[in-house]
Design an enzyme around this catalytic site. Sequence first.
Site, PDB file in Angstrom:
ATOM      1  N   HIS A   1      -6.604  -2.079  -7.491  1.00 31.89           N
ATOM      2  CA  HIS A   1      -6.234  -0.764  -6.941  1.00 31.89           C
ATOM      3  C   HIS A   1      -4.963  -0.212  -7.600  1.00 31.89           C
ATOM      4  CE1 HIS A   1      -9.269  -0.996  -3.727  1.00 31.89           C
ATOM      5  NE2 HIS A   1      -8.944  -2.274  -3.659  1.00 31.89           N
TER       6      HIS A   1
ATOM      7  N   ASN B   1     -12.560   0.754   1.849  1.00 28.59           N
ATOM      8  CA  ASN B   1     -13.158   1.177   0.587  1.00 28.59           C
ATOM      9  C   ASN B   1     -14.136   2.317   0.843  1.00 28.59           C
ATOM     10  OD1 ASN B   1     -11.854  -0.760  -1.018  1.00 28.59           O
ATOM     11  ND2 ASN B   1     -13.468  -2.266  -0.749  1.00 28.59           N
TER      12      ASN B   1
ATOM     13  N   HIS C   1      -1.276  -3.382   4.488  1.00 23.99           N
ATOM     14  CA  HIS C   1      -1.548  -4.761   4.906  1.00 23.99           C
ATOM     15  C   HIS C   1      -2.507  -4.726   6.088  1.00 23.99           C
ATOM     16  CE1 HIS C   1      -1.289  -8.863   6.016  1.00 23.99           C
ATOM     17  NE2 HIS C   1      -0.245  -8.805   6.816  1.00 23.99           N
TER      18      HIS C   1
END
Length: 760
Positions: free
Chosen positions: A131, A203, A395
């Site tokens: 990413h 995603n 996170h």
Amino acid sequence: MGEKNPVKAAAEKAANALIQKRSGAEDGIPGRPGFESPPVVEPTEVRGPLPVKSDQSGPETVGPTGQATGAAQEDVAQGDAYLTTAQGARLYDTDHSLKAGARGPVLIQDHHLREKITHFDHERIPERVVHARGAAARGVFRGYGTAAGVTKAAFLGKDVETPVFVRFSTVLGSRGSADTVRDTRGFATKFYTREGTFDLVGNNIPVFFIQDAIKFPDVIHAGKPHPDREIPQAQSAHDTFWDFVTLHTEATHHTLWNMSDRGIPRSYRTMEGFGVHTFRLVNSEGGTTLVKFHWKPRLGVHSLVWEEAQIISGMDPDFHRRDLADAIEAGAYPEWELGVQTFPDTPEQTFEGIDLLDPTKIVPEELAPVQPIGLMTLNANPSNFFAETEQVAFHVGHLVPGIDVTDDPLLAGRLFSYLDTQISRLGGPNFGQIPINRPHAPVNDMLRDGMHQTAVHTGVAPYHPNSLDGGCPFLAGAETGAFIETPVTVPRAQKVRKAPASFDDHFSQPRLFWLSMSPVEREHIIAAYTFELGKCYEQPIRERALQVLANIDADLCGQVATGLGLPAPEPTVPPAGVAPSPALSQVGEVWPPDGRVIGIVTDESGDLDGVRSVRRAVLEAGMVPLVIAPTGGSLDAGGDPVTVQRTFATARSIEFDAILLAGVAGPAADAYGARDAKAGDGRTSMGQATDPRVLLMLSEAFRHGKALGGWAGASPALEAAGIPLNAPGVVNGDSATEVLEQVTRLLGEHRVWERFPTAV
């Protein structure tokens, strides 16, 4: 020239007012680099830093420990009108090193040189392992209140508004790679809630390649460039990737999604998002529900065609990040509804025979509808890419009361990895104090010191319990908003390195996805597999891939095998008996055209009044008009000027969702191959009625299924480009606004799908 018609003048004034309201951009077109246009000569009048553009905003001004500072955003930016050192000493020169005489050696005592060069040497931080290539925007999330029955998370309450920062990304490429490669996209959202930060790190594909995080280094090593030559960049069309995914057939489902149109989205604004894993929600009574998170774009889910994506990679590798920033600057704010699929929290953690802990599986929306729980609107661009987009740290373990994790073995590894990688990438454990990462809830964590500690802690007892600091900080209970893990019963079991038997089905869901595609989407999947496997050097890998495809569908395997010149193998498992899920197809619905880009081709001889009216109507419809002409500047400079945004040399079809012709634009002065290769043979270009680059634009747009329209005698240009006037999606008319109206309706389906012939 006579006086302007007063009715027309009033309409133009109203349109311009609308433009200015929707965008700080001059002339209503996004993309101006700074707050104001620069003078030709270097400015010498001393003034302070210019404001940021109206579409930009920095992180909210909270301190390192989450306390609101009340400071204006300009007060936390660099502010002196004069150039200074990092310590605030003003400088009289920054172009010449301190030397022993004008031709003498540079002196080591030059503190400004050393500070400037040293800081430059350390401007870059390690890029993300995955990413790395991304773009971001900030906005607001408004809860609907519909999730109250399943979660006590406060930010999901009715009409509760929460600031958000969203980063979109590709997975495999480096920071310098292109936006439109075939790849999975990241869709990570940071919610700055009053109960702490919640990160939904997902995603644009609802499943993943692997079922267990222990294989994550392997799949990324396989997808990254080959380690000996560091090629190919940002793509999966090579041997190591296909070697891995054909040996680990659990990757088949995700690979099929990647080979579909989902692997090359039209824009981040038309991209769906998924939380991938199953999460556990907890309501105010302690009841639990298993859920999967979905982001549904208000504009629908749309993609590029493969040739279009390839051209864009060369013409504008920043296509997706530019599209996102320009749309926000133009006032076409992207929106997504957040929704959840809900499932009973049973000991088996399955639903309709689907293992909810298997991240390679979906639950079809026909079995569990997505229930909307809130709306996200992105309405501001970052004011500094590095400070915000590059340094933002997500996170999956950033949770708030009411949202908990499950025993998904891929999620378990992510809960460790995200925290670990931020420490390495951002230089230490205090990455949460970087402005873009600061929570908007008060922090008293007893964590001390470390690299880049910017909070100035007080007290003498950073431990618990203590009496020297009056016992503070105290532990919270459920009634005071504590995050309490759900007490889940863990069955007695042996310690083993195994997966449950339910993880063994690798082909039924890929077959479900294939059967759910429309004929044209299946053609694109076949083409993608043929291209990618054709790039593999080793034939055994191609043969192994065909065996995987044979276990999905015989037609899919046969068509790809034909393209590779290989025989189609027989399946090793019987085809799964699954029902299609229409929700998986991108074709068949109608969506709003907000933010679509309309190219308007004209020249001095074109119908400029029609161009003005169309441009005004495009803006009023929430779209972006770009006028394309032989040269830059403006047309009809002596009357009511029409500003030109693109020239025949700089424009390409890929930038536009539809193209309109205001007549026939003749060849420009640079329409020959030595000046612009797109013009073709310079000996014949000038003899054509239409500039050859316009013909190239039209033919490409037609081939890519885009809507085309023309008026004021534009038909000869369409015919010269080889476009039948009666072809689907080709609009001819006498009225500019009527042509635009028909083209806008066509945009609702994204492309003119009838133009794509299908064989399957």
